[in-house]
Design a protein around this motif. Structure first.
Motif, PDB file in Angstrom:
ATOM      1  N   VAL A  91       0.800  -0.828   0.097  1.00 20.78           N
ATOM      2  CA  VAL A  91      -0.148   0.086  -0.186  1.00 20.78           C
ATOM      3  C   VAL A  91       0.777   0.858   0.179  1.00 20.78           C
ATOM      4  O   VAL A  91       0.412   1.988  -0.421  1.00 20.78           O
ATOM      5  CB  VAL A  91      -0.847   0.290   0.711  1.00 20.78           C
ATOM      6  CG1 VAL A  91      -1.735   1.336   0.874  1.00 20.78           C
ATOM      7  CG2 VAL A  91      -1.839  -0.809   0.936  1.00 20.78           C
ATOM      8  N   SER A  92       1.993   0.888   0.846  1.00 14.08           N
ATOM      9  CA  SER A  92       2.690   1.745   0.531  1.00 14.08           C
ATOM     10  C   SER A  92       3.580   2.882  -0.824  1.00 14.08           C
ATOM     11  O   SER A  92       3.535   4.209  -0.890  1.00 14.08           O
ATOM     12  CB  SER A  92       4.174   2.301   2.029  1.00 14.08           C
ATOM     13  OG  SER A  92       4.968   0.875   1.230  1.00 14.08           O
ATOM     14  N   GLU A  93       3.627   1.568  -1.457  1.00  8.73           N
ATOM     15  CA  GLU A  93       3.680   2.087  -2.491  1.00  8.73           C
ATOM     16  C   GLU A  93       2.874   2.609  -3.092  1.00  8.73           C
ATOM     17  O   GLU A  93       3.100   3.889  -4.302  1.00  8.73           O
ATOM     18  CB  GLU A  93       4.389   1.162  -3.508  1.00  8.73           C
ATOM     19  CG  GLU A  93       5.924   0.735  -2.976  1.00  8.73           C
ATOM     20  CD  GLU A  93       6.785  -0.382  -3.731  1.00  8.73           C
ATOM     21  OE1 GLU A  93       7.397   0.558  -4.870  1.00  8.73           O
ATOM     22  OE2 GLU A  93       6.761  -1.476  -4.120  1.00  8.73           O
ATOM     23  N   TYR A  94       2.020   2.750  -3.182  1.00  8.62           N
ATOM     24  CA  TYR A  94       0.695   3.589  -4.294  1.00  8.62           C
ATOM     25  C   TYR A  94       0.472   4.890  -3.657  1.00  8.62           C
ATOM     26  O   TYR A  94       0.341   5.764  -4.375  1.00  8.62           O
ATOM     27  CB  TYR A  94      -0.866   2.316  -3.928  1.00  8.62           C
ATOM     28  CG  TYR A  94      -0.968   1.194  -4.607  1.00  8.62           C
ATOM     29  CD1 TYR A  94      -1.304   1.120  -6.340  1.00  8.62           C
ATOM     30  CD2 TYR A  94      -0.470  -0.070  -4.586  1.00  8.62           C
ATOM     31  CE1 TYR A  94      -1.455   0.014  -7.253  1.00  8.62           C
ATOM     32  CE2 TYR A  94      -0.423  -1.248  -5.729  1.00  8.62           C
ATOM     33  CZ  TYR A  94      -0.577  -1.045  -6.561  1.00  8.62           C
ATOM     34  OH  TYR A  94      -0.715  -2.460  -7.521  1.00  8.62           O
ATOM     35  N   GLY A  95       0.546   4.553  -2.518  1.00  9.46           N
ATOM     36  CA  GLY A  95       0.251   5.636  -1.457  1.00  9.46           C
ATOM     37  C   GLY A  95       1.360   6.896  -2.161  1.00  9.46           C
ATOM     38  O   GLY A  95       1.200   8.075  -2.276  1.00  9.46           O
ATOM     39  N   THR A  96       3.036   6.537  -2.769  1.00  9.82           N
ATOM     40  CA  THR A  96       3.841   7.978  -2.348  1.00  9.82           C
ATOM     41  C   THR A  96       3.713   7.525  -4.428  1.00  9.82           C
ATOM     42  O   THR A  96       4.441   8.509  -5.034  1.00  9.82           O
ATOM     43  CB  THR A  96       5.283   7.366  -2.054  1.00  9.82           C
ATOM     44  OG1 THR A  96       5.429   6.008  -2.802  1.00  9.82           O
ATOM     45  CG2 THR A  96       4.853   7.118  -0.093  1.00  9.82           C
ATOM     46  N   GLY A  97       2.764   7.060  -4.604  1.00 11.03           N
ATOM     47  CA  GLY A  97       3.504   6.644  -6.793  1.00 11.03           C
ATOM     48  C   GLY A  97       4.759   5.856  -6.900  1.00 11.03           C
ATOM     49  O   GLY A  97       5.157   6.276  -7.579  1.00 11.03           O
ATOM     50  N   GLN A  98       5.660   5.231  -6.074  1.00 15.11           N
ATOM     51  CA  GLN A  98       6.267   4.416  -6.624  1.00 15.11           C
ATOM     52  C   GLN A  98       6.169   3.478  -7.174  1.00 15.11           C
ATOM     53  O   GLN A  98       6.496   3.191  -7.672  1.00 15.11           O
ATOM     54  CB  GLN A  98       7.020   4.613  -5.042  1.00 15.11           C
ATOM     55  CG  GLN A  98       8.453   3.886  -5.509  1.00 15.11           C
ATOM     56  CD  GLN A  98       9.619   3.622  -4.541  1.00 15.11           C
ATOM     57  OE1 GLN A  98       8.758   3.600  -3.179  1.00 15.11           O
ATOM     58  NE2 GLN A  98      10.353   2.479  -4.265  1.00 15.11           N
ATOM     59  N   ILE A  99       5.266   2.929  -6.723  1.00 11.75           N
ATOM     60  CA  ILE A  99       4.002   1.120  -7.923  1.00 11.75           C
ATOM     61  C   ILE A  99       4.492   2.168  -9.530  1.00 11.75           C
ATOM     62  O   ILE A  99       5.302   1.108  -9.953  1.00 11.75           O
ATOM     63  CB  ILE A  99       3.119   1.042  -7.736  1.00 11.75           C
ATOM     64  CG1 ILE A  99       2.779  -0.344  -7.507  1.00 11.75           C
ATOM     65  CG2 ILE A  99       2.038   2.594  -7.645  1.00 11.75           C
ATOM     66  CD1 ILE A  99       4.012  -1.514  -7.033  1.00 11.75           C
TER      67      ILE A  99
END
Length: 268
Positions: A91-99
């Protein structure tokens, strides 16, 4: 472009896991809390044991000794901590856009998810094994002062310790599956709490249907696997050891499949 090797993906996911500032704190604090709850229960029983009625003393070994090693409160903390860490890795990657950057560099999304799951499973297995081993060792050492501690080779003790260790990766993968579906931190944690902690309190084993639901939940399976000795209270619809292990395997496998399919097919 040369496809990324899977070992490179593992290395990248390892770095991303430990680059989250909350990760070391989450592991350290939750481990201390889980072990502390169990040791506190053992210390309380050590202090109060001489005043217990004979009926309680007769049942203390192995039932209460094992319950001190793996208390319900500590198990709930472990489930929530492991599930939350597992969810945040995705979820953290989706939240920061890093995904977006991740998938731009590695278009093979299923390989990325597989690497995440492998890293989380390995780390959580070490974490769970440490917490379970320390909890069992320290609590039984305390209780041995009253000659009511259990050795690891006591029938069922190793199974209970292994089940408590495996609870961490099981819940972490469930968290990842929910995170892939929901993609929102707060909503994922609330849903995770409902599935792992709240739902088991709303059902019981007094009816066949509710007992079946309880036994099919991770906490119900953990309760059964950590039971040692005959229960003093008759159980109408008891779970089986084999069934509990199946539940332990089914939940993370289903969560992994959901995470893989959802991440592969849904837009960012």
């Amino acid at each position: 472009m040369t496809p990324a090797r899977f070992r490179d993906l593992l290395a990248a996911e390892w770095i991303k896991l430990w680059s989250l500032r909350s990760t070391p704190w989450a592991f350290g604090i939750s481990a201390l809390v889980v072990i502390g709850i169990n040791v506190n229960a053992a210390l309380a029983d050590y202090t109060n044991y001489p005043n217990y009625p004979q009926g309680t003393k007769d049942l203390f070994v192995p039932i209460w000794a094992m319950r001190d090693a793996f208390t319900l409160g500590a198990g709930m903390v472990l489930m929530l901590a492991a599930g939350s860490i597992g969810a945040l890795t995705l979820v953290s990657e989706y939240g920061t856009g890093q995904i977006r950057t991740t998938f731009a560099a590695v278009p093979a999304r299923r390989s990325v998810v597989a690497a995440k799951m492998a890293v989380v499973t390995a780390v959580m297995l070490v974490y769970g094994a440490f917490v379970a081993a320390v909890s069992f060792g320290v609590t039984q050492a305390v209780l041995s002062g009253r000659h009511v501690g259990l050795p690891l080779d006591y029938p069922g003790a190793l199974r209970a310790t292994a089940a408590s260790a495996l609870l961490a990766p099981v819940c972490a993968l469930i968290g990842m599956g929910l995170g892939a579906l929901i993609r929102h931190t707060a909503t994922t944690i609330v849903t995770l709490t409902g599935v792992l902690l709240l739902l088991p309190t709303l059902v019981n084993d007094r009816h066949a249907w509710s007992a079946a639901l309880l036994h099919a939940l991770p906490r119900g399976a953990w309760d059964r696997l950590t039971e040692v000795g005959d229960s003093p209270v008759p159980v109408l619809y008891p779970a089986t050891i084999t069934g509990a292990w199946i539940v332990y395997a089914a939940w993370p496998l289903a969560a992994a499949a959901v995470a893989t399919v959802v991440v592969h097919r849904r837009d960012l």
